[in-house]
Design a protein around this motif. Structure first.
Motif, PDB file in Angstrom:
ATOM      1  N   GLY A  98     -16.678   2.844  -1.265  1.00  0.00           N
ATOM      2  CA  GLY A  98     -16.444   4.268  -1.153  1.00  0.00           C
ATOM      3  C   GLY A  98     -15.470   4.657  -0.070  1.00  0.00           C
ATOM      4  N   GLU A  99     -14.813   3.696   0.561  1.00  0.00           N
ATOM      5  CA  GLU A  99     -13.863   4.001   1.609  1.00  0.00           C
ATOM      6  C   GLU A  99     -12.519   4.409   1.013  1.00  0.00           C
ATOM      7  OE1 GLU A  99     -13.555   0.677   4.170  1.00  0.00           O
ATOM      8  OE2 GLU A  99     -15.644   0.762   4.845  1.00  0.00           O
ATOM      9  N   GLU A 100     -11.820   5.292   1.733  1.00  0.00           N
ATOM     10  CA  GLU A 100     -10.515   5.750   1.260  1.00  0.00           C
ATOM     11  C   GLU A 100      -9.501   4.627   1.345  1.00  0.00           C
ATOM     12  OE1 GLU A 100      -7.158   9.152   2.335  1.00  0.00           O
ATOM     13  OE2 GLU A 100      -8.950   8.912   3.559  1.00  0.00           O
ATOM     14  N   VAL A 101      -8.722   4.464   0.293  1.00  0.00           N
ATOM     15  CA  VAL A 101      -7.693   3.427   0.246  1.00  0.00           C
ATOM     16  C   VAL A 101      -6.439   3.926   0.941  1.00  0.00           C
ATOM     17  CG1 VAL A 101      -6.173   2.141  -1.302  1.00  0.00           C
ATOM     18  CG2 VAL A 101      -8.592   2.389  -1.856  1.00  0.00           C
ATOM     19  N   ASP A 102      -5.818   3.059   1.706  1.00  0.00           N
ATOM     20  CA  ASP A 102      -4.584   3.414   2.405  1.00  0.00           C
ATOM     21  C   ASP A 102      -3.471   3.576   1.372  1.00  0.00           C
ATOM     22  OD1 ASP A 102      -2.220   3.481   3.941  1.00  0.00           O
ATOM     23  OD2 ASP A 102      -3.234   2.425   5.573  1.00  0.00           O
ATOM     24  N   LEU A 103      -3.007   4.808   1.201  1.00  0.00           N
ATOM     25  CA  LEU A 103      -2.059   5.134   0.140  1.00  0.00           C
ATOM     26  C   LEU A 103      -0.751   4.378   0.258  1.00  0.00           C
ATOM     27  CD1 LEU A 103      -1.458   6.962  -2.316  1.00  0.00           C
ATOM     28  CD2 LEU A 103      -0.612   8.686  -0.716  1.00  0.00           C
ATOM     29  N   PHE A 104      -0.263   4.160   1.485  1.00  0.00           N
ATOM     30  CA  PHE A 104       1.051   3.549   1.671  1.00  0.00           C
ATOM     31  C   PHE A 104       0.989   2.051   1.953  1.00  0.00           C
ATOM     32  CE2 PHE A 104       1.929   8.006   2.360  1.00  0.00           C
ATOM     33  CZ  PHE A 104       3.159   8.171   1.763  1.00  0.00           C
ATOM     34  N   ARG A 105      -0.214   1.483   2.096  1.00  0.00           N
ATOM     35  CA  ARG A 105      -0.308   0.059   2.412  1.00  0.00           C
ATOM     36  C   ARG A 105      -1.140  -0.723   1.404  1.00  0.00           C
ATOM     37  NH1 ARG A 105      -0.683  -0.175   9.045  1.00  0.00           N
ATOM     38  NH2 ARG A 105       0.884   1.424   9.422  1.00  0.00           N
ATOM     39  N   GLU A 106      -1.849  -0.026   0.512  1.00  0.00           N
ATOM     40  CA  GLU A 106      -2.703  -0.704  -0.448  1.00  0.00           C
ATOM     41  C   GLU A 106      -2.400  -0.307  -1.884  1.00  0.00           C
ATOM     42  OE1 GLU A 106      -6.755  -1.524   2.008  1.00  0.00           O
ATOM     43  OE2 GLU A 106      -6.478   0.517   1.321  1.00  0.00           O
ATOM     44  N   THR A 107      -1.286   0.369  -2.103  1.00  0.00           N
ATOM     45  CA  THR A 107      -0.872   0.739  -3.454  1.00  0.00           C
ATOM     46  C   THR A 107       0.576   0.298  -3.659  1.00  0.00           C
ATOM     47  OG1 THR A 107       0.006   2.934  -2.893  1.00  0.00           O
ATOM     48  CG2 THR A 107      -2.365   2.777  -3.299  1.00  0.00           C
TER      49      THR A 107
ATOM     50  N   LEU B 139       3.160   1.914  -3.629  1.00  0.00           N
ATOM     51  CA  LEU B 139       4.123   2.598  -2.757  1.00  0.00           C
ATOM     52  C   LEU B 139       4.598   1.702  -1.622  1.00  0.00           C
ATOM     53  CD1 LEU B 139       2.589   6.185  -2.417  1.00  0.00           C
ATOM     54  CD2 LEU B 139       4.674   5.536  -3.627  1.00  0.00           C
ATOM     55  N   ARG B 140       3.798   0.704  -1.276  1.00  0.00           N
ATOM     56  CA  ARG B 140       4.171  -0.143  -0.137  1.00  0.00           C
ATOM     57  C   ARG B 140       5.467  -0.911  -0.381  1.00  0.00           C
ATOM     58  NH1 ARG B 140      -0.436  -4.714  -0.903  1.00  0.00           N
ATOM     59  NH2 ARG B 140       0.812  -6.326  -1.864  1.00  0.00           N
ATOM     60  N   TYR B 141       5.816  -1.156  -1.650  1.00  0.00           N
ATOM     61  CA  TYR B 141       7.025  -1.917  -1.944  1.00  0.00           C
ATOM     62  C   TYR B 141       8.297  -1.134  -1.629  1.00  0.00           C
ATOM     63  CZ  TYR B 141       4.034  -5.356  -4.136  1.00  0.00           C
ATOM     64  OH  TYR B 141       3.069  -6.297  -4.356  1.00  0.00           O
TER      65      TYR B 141
ATOM     66  N   TYR C 220      18.387   2.043   2.632  1.00  0.00           N
ATOM     67  CA  TYR C 220      17.832   2.310   3.959  1.00  0.00           C
ATOM     68  C   TYR C 220      17.177   3.685   4.014  1.00  0.00           C
ATOM     69  CZ  TYR C 220      19.476  -1.819   6.445  1.00  0.00           C
ATOM     70  OH  TYR C 220      19.644  -3.107   6.893  1.00  0.00           O
ATOM     71  N   VAL C 221      17.714   4.631   3.275  1.00  0.00           N
ATOM     72  CA  VAL C 221      17.099   5.962   3.210  1.00  0.00           C
ATOM     73  C   VAL C 221      15.707   5.852   2.582  1.00  0.00           C
ATOM     74  CG1 VAL C 221      17.238   8.237   2.128  1.00  0.00           C
ATOM     75  CG2 VAL C 221      19.277   7.221   3.163  1.00  0.00           C
ATOM     76  N   ILE C 222      15.604   5.071   1.501  1.00  0.00           N
ATOM     77  CA  ILE C 222      14.309   4.889   0.830  1.00  0.00           C
ATOM     78  C   ILE C 222      13.304   4.214   1.763  1.00  0.00           C
ATOM     79  CG2 ILE C 222      13.133   3.720  -1.072  1.00  0.00           C
ATOM     80  CD1 ILE C 222      15.712   4.041  -2.695  1.00  0.00           C
ATOM     81  N   ALA C 223      13.734   3.122   2.410  1.00  0.00           N
ATOM     82  CA  ALA C 223      12.846   2.403   3.318  1.00  0.00           C
ATOM     83  C   ALA C 223      12.448   3.273   4.507  1.00  0.00           C
ATOM     84  CB  ALA C 223      13.513   1.120   3.801  1.00  0.00           C
ATOM     85  N   SER C 224      13.386   4.031   5.037  1.00  0.00           N
ATOM     86  CA  SER C 224      13.075   4.905   6.174  1.00  0.00           C
ATOM     87  C   SER C 224      12.130   6.026   5.759  1.00  0.00           C
ATOM     88  CB  SER C 224      14.368   5.496   6.748  1.00  0.00           C
ATOM     89  OG  SER C 224      15.233   4.473   7.215  1.00  0.00           O
TER      90      SER C 224
END
Length: 294
Positions: free
Chosen positions: A106-115, A117-119, A143-147
């Motif tokens: 039931g813990e919240e998943v890290d949106l930017f590190r566990e989905t 989106l992290r790629y 670089y704009v995308i990564a930043s």
């Protein structure tokens, strides 16, 4: 107490079974870690693998005691499964991808590190590898995308910290910890996800061009046609850059993380603790003063 213990045992069984299945999936094509006959039949844990008990697919989220015991026996008998799984786990402080925004507990998943989106954090490395195809403008866009990913992740980490500290009584301490969390994430990701790997892949591609330039001048390349030379010169550095990406990620992340653990986080945490103690003392002093006036 008994029901609590049973629930804990079931969760441990689930986690053990999931680790086992993750290890089996990671073993595909890696015969060095696999017992005889496993590699050719590891399309799923529900199929009877040679040397492993058959695990019914319906038991994935509701394992029976027999399945839990079997998974524990397998993990104890073949510790290389867990070792292989941990070695292939995602780097950059990231956990395995999640299909939903809530995990089993039931813990919240890290949106930017566990989905997925992290790629986005790898965009600039890919852009540097394809510099010969996309040109400076394409590399700049990567670089704009990564930043954008780095900034979004930093804001999100601050949001999560703010959410965890909702019950905090001192707003100054709360806001400071939120700001420090976001700032630390911004600096960490900027170094580990953008600056260092981008520079490294850029130099790898340049090194490939330099090596090929010397090769073209040697006698080994004397009889090679111009069209072949053009194709090799066009694709060689790019493929070399792409091949280097998975090799540099973990060492860079480890170096940045070790540096933060040793030089950055201890003084920041010490300052935060001192600031928090000072704020609490001021709050208590203000409270005492108000009571004295009353």
């Amino acid at each position: 107490m008994a029901s609590k213990s049973a629930t804990s045992h079931e969760r441990n069984g689930e986690k053990g079974l999931l680790r086992l299945q993750a290890g089996l999936r990671a073993m595909r094509g890696n015969k060095a870690f696999a017992p005889s006959g496993v590699v050719s039949r590891c399309s799923g844990a529900s199929k009877g693998l040679q040397g492993f008990p058959a695990l019914p697919s319906s038991s994935l989220f509701h394992p029976s005691p027999m399945v839990m015991a079997s998974s524990e026996q397998v993990l104890n008998k073949h510790p290389q499964l867990l070792k292989l799984w941990s070695q292939n786990a995602p780097s950059r402080g990231l956990k395995p991808l999640r299909a939903s925004l809530e995990d089993q507990d039931g813990e919240e998943v890290d949106l930017f590190r566990e989905t997925l989106l992290r790629y986005m954090g790898y965009a600039n490395e890919v852009g540097e590898a394809f510099r010969g195809f996309v040109g400076p403008n394409g590399v700049f866009l990567s670089y704009v995308i990564a930043s954008g990913y780095v900034v979004s992740d930093s804001l999100y980490q601050g949001y999560r910290t703010n959410k965890k500290l909702q019950g905090a009584t001192n707003l100054n301490v709360k806001n400071t910890r939120v700001a420090v969390t976001a700032a630390e994430s911004l600096v960490w990701q900027s170094l580990a996800s953008v600056a260092i790997p981008g520079f490294t892949i850029n130099r790898c591609v340049a090194l490939a061009h330099f090596a090929l330039g010397n090769l073209y001048k040697s006698e080994l390349w004397h009889d090679v046609s111009a069209s072949t030379t053009e194709q090799v010169d066009h694709w060689g550095p790019t493929l070399f850059g792409l091949a280097m990406i998975p090799l540099i990620v973990r060492p860079i992340d480890t170096a940045v993380e070790s540096s933060f653990e040793r030089y950055v986080r201890p003084p920041i945490e010490q300052w935060l603790n001192e600031y928090e103690a000072k704020e609490m003392a001021n709050s208590q002093g203000a409270t005492v003063s108000e009571k004295t006036r009353d």
